[in-house]
Design an enzyme around this catalytic site. Structure first.
Site, mmCIF file in Angstrom:
data_model
loop_
_atom_site.group_PDB
_atom_site.id
_atom_site.type_symbol
_atom_site.label_atom_id
_atom_site.label_comp_id
_atom_site.label_asym_id
_atom_site.label_seq_id
_atom_site.Cartn_x
_atom_site.Cartn_y
_atom_site.Cartn_z
ATOM 1 N N GLU A 1 -13.859 132.159 -23.614
ATOM 2 C CA GLU A 1 -13.720 131.046 -24.558
ATOM 3 C C GLU A 1 -15.123 130.629 -24.972
ATOM 4 O OE1 GLU A 1 -10.998 130.113 -26.060
ATOM 5 O OE2 GLU A 1 -10.026 131.689 -24.923
ATOM 6 N N CYS B 1 -16.869 121.930 -27.632
ATOM 7 C CA CYS B 1 -16.654 123.112 -28.470
ATOM 8 C C CYS B 1 -15.734 122.764 -29.625
ATOM 9 C CB CYS B 1 -16.052 124.229 -27.634
ATOM 10 S SG CYS B 1 -14.517 123.752 -26.856
#
Ligand SMILES: NC(=O)c1ccc[n+]([C@@H]2O[C@H](COP(=O)([O-])OP(=O)(O)OC[C@H]3O[C@@H](n4cnc5c(N)ncnc54)[C@H](O)[C@@H]3O)[C@@H](O)[C@H]2O)c1
Ligand SMILES: N[C@@H](CCC=O)C(=O)O
Length: 516
Positions: free
Chosen positions: A287, A321
């Site tokens: 990720e 993020c």
């Protein structure tokens, strides 16, 4: 088992809650400076080299010193994980799930203490820290329930065949390496670690060098919950030194990574290469970063949109993020949205997050502050800085929340992940162009739209290419089990942490067919 429900967030407006949190913060502050060892096969190992973890709100304060592993010790951790795998992989799914539930229960009881460590070590405000801790609890509660479902699901979905018994089983993979980031140093570390062990794997955890202390506290918590020695080994150290070594280790079966695009791609390359003695193709779950955008249509509720943009852009100083770093606004309402966002931003209080009044705290460290300052210089060339634009001179690593107007879609500010409180605005002629600009990035993690027209909403649902798309709400704050999280393209392998298929990534399926 009672059905899963996300952990409620603390209401710091309640005087008793605020007081309880303050006393946890005082207690944790008294412990600051503590030394934490490596944990290999349940044994404490102290090294002569240390990672110094600093308080981002005040660089003169040491939060703790973590022993720093080298290759030899990292190799010993793989050995310990391999030894523990023999028993752990044969435990029943129920007993592994019970361990997660016990750890979640302990964390609920010690919630403020863990959040206080997050305030000190990661520079999170108490609200952000509380959400991080709640998410860690959620991951464990959720995965504990998913383990049972996974084992029940496999064989029940096979078609019957006369004269045969067919059984499908999810087996663990083996020894894994967990490489976690500093920005959700508890939730993401806890989620990645417990997902892997829930299905019978054993792991070596390499936490971020910015936040090794909270990671140690979590490993201690798992021990308090009764985790057998060697199932989780704690291994802080430099990415280049032990990270590369662990990733290339022939007896490591999988790597679960969350972090930046550059490091994620580097690991992907290393993991793809077969080391001497290696018997498998390594599984890699990654990720990575984002360049998340919020699009506002001409018919949107502009106050709602501005509040969503500002909260997504500047919560935790833009260090998520999922943070909104691009606002793409229809030309008819561009000036109004910009003006509202600037006014809201100028009201945000910045400072040491130990003070509850501060909404925005520091960025994580000096390196990050320097990098963001370089982008503030670029901002002056690529657009008009309407608010912010500077670092704040203080002992902590503070940057003013910054809004840059009139940025071109291909500008660096619109393309590169800055990972700080810098928000670029671009004007769109119409909805088609807004969606085109939003998709004009190598990333594809989160995105939001603010619009009322059903046609515009449906078009965005079909065309906005992100793993997590939100309509008329901010683009941060996914909840485990509610909004499975993960992105497309250079944002990663779209593993959807906190979703129903996540655990499968750490398993391999075996079919046994017996003729009667
Ligand atoms: N997509 C997501 O779910 C998600 C969630 C959180 C953070 N992130 C991303 O993470 C980044 C911020 O975190 P960061 O600064 O800690 O990222 P980073 O890539 O710098 O570091 C992540 C981890 O990788 C380790 N590492 C560094 N070099 C290594 C190497 N050669 N081998 C093995 N490990 C190595 C680091 O020590 C750290 O533990 C941002 O890009 C953010 O978008 C993504
Ligand atoms: N899951 C978090 C982001 C994690 C990355 O930093 C969110 O949805 O805001």
């Amino acid at each position: 088992m009672i059905p899963y429900a996300p952990e409620p967030l603390s209401n710091f407006g309640d005087e008793a809650v605020a007081k309880a949190f303050q006393s946890a913060l005082d207690e944790v502050s008294r412990q600051a400076g503590l030394e934490v060892p490596l944990v290999i096969g349940g044994k404490r190992v102290n090294t002569t080299r240390h990672i110094r973890s600093l308080n981002p709100s005040n660089r003169n304060e040491t939060v703790g010193l973590a022993s720093q592993a080298d290759e030899l010790l990292a190799g010993a951790a793989v050995d310990a994980a391999e030894k523990a795998y023999v028993h752990w992989s044969r435990e029943t799914p129920e007993s592994r799930a019970d361990l997660l539930l016990k750890a979640a229960a302990l964390l609920k009881r010690r919630k403020h203490e863990f959040s206080a460590w997050l305030v000190l070590e990661a520079g999170k405000s108490r609200v952000e820290a509380d959400a991080d801790t709640a998410e860690a609890i959620d991951f464990m509660e959720y995965y504990a329930r998913q383990v049972g479902k996974l084992s029940a699901r496999a064989s029940s979905e096979l078609f019957g065949a006369s004269g045969e018994i067919n059984r499908l089983t999810y087996l663990p993979l083996g020894v894994g390496v967990i490489v976690s980031p500093w920005n959700f140093p508890l939730a993401i570390l806890a989620g990645m670690t417990t997902a892997a062990i829930a299905v019978g794997n054993t792991v070596v955890v390499k936490p971020s060098s910015q936040t090794p202390i909270i990671a140690y506290k979590f490993v201690e918590l798992l021990e308090d919950a009764g985790i057998p020695a060697g199932v989780v080994n704690y291994m802080p150290g430099s990415g280049e030194e032990i990270g590369d070594y662990l990733v290339q280790h022939p007896r490591v079966r999988f790597i679960s990574f969350t972090g930046s695009k550059d490091v994620g791609l580097h690991i992907s390359e290393l993991a793809a290469k077969v080391s001497p003695g290696q018997k498998w193709i390594k599984r890699y779950v990654a990720e990575m970063g984002g360049k998340d955008g919020i699009i506002v249509n001409h018919d949107a509720d502009l106050d709602l949109a501005a509040a969503g943009i500002v909260s997504s852009a500047f919560g935790y100083s833009g260090q998520k993020c999922s943070a909104c770093s691009r606002a793409i606004v229809h030309k008819d309402v561009y000036d109004q949205v910009l003006d509202k966002c600037v006014k809201l931003t100028q009201k945000l209080k910045i400072g040491d997050v130990r003070d509850a009044a501060n909404f925005t705290g520091p960025v994580i460290d000096e390196r990050s502050q320097r990098k963001i300052i370089q982008y503030l210089e670029i901002a002056k060339q690529e657009g008009n800085v309407l608010t912010g634009g500077s670092a704040i001179s203080a002992d902590g690593f503070f940057i003013e929340p910054t809004i840059v107007a009139d940025v071109q879609p291909d500008a660096r500010l619109m393309q590169e992940e800055i990972f700080g409180p810098v928000l670029a605005f671009a004007k769109a002629e119409n909805w088609d162009e807004a969606l085109r600009i939003a998709n004009q990035t190598e990333f594809g993690l989160t995105g939001s739209i603010y619009a009322k027209s059903r046609a515009a909403i449906e078009q965005a649902k079909a065309q906005f290419h992100v793993g997590n798309l939100y309509i008329n709400r901010k683009c941060t704050g996914a909840t485990v089990g509610v909004h499975p999280f993960g992105g497309f393209n250079m944002s990663g392998t779209d593993s959807k942490a906190g979703g129903p298929d996540y655990l499968m990534l750490f398993t391999q399926l075996k079919l046994v067919s017996e003729l009667l």
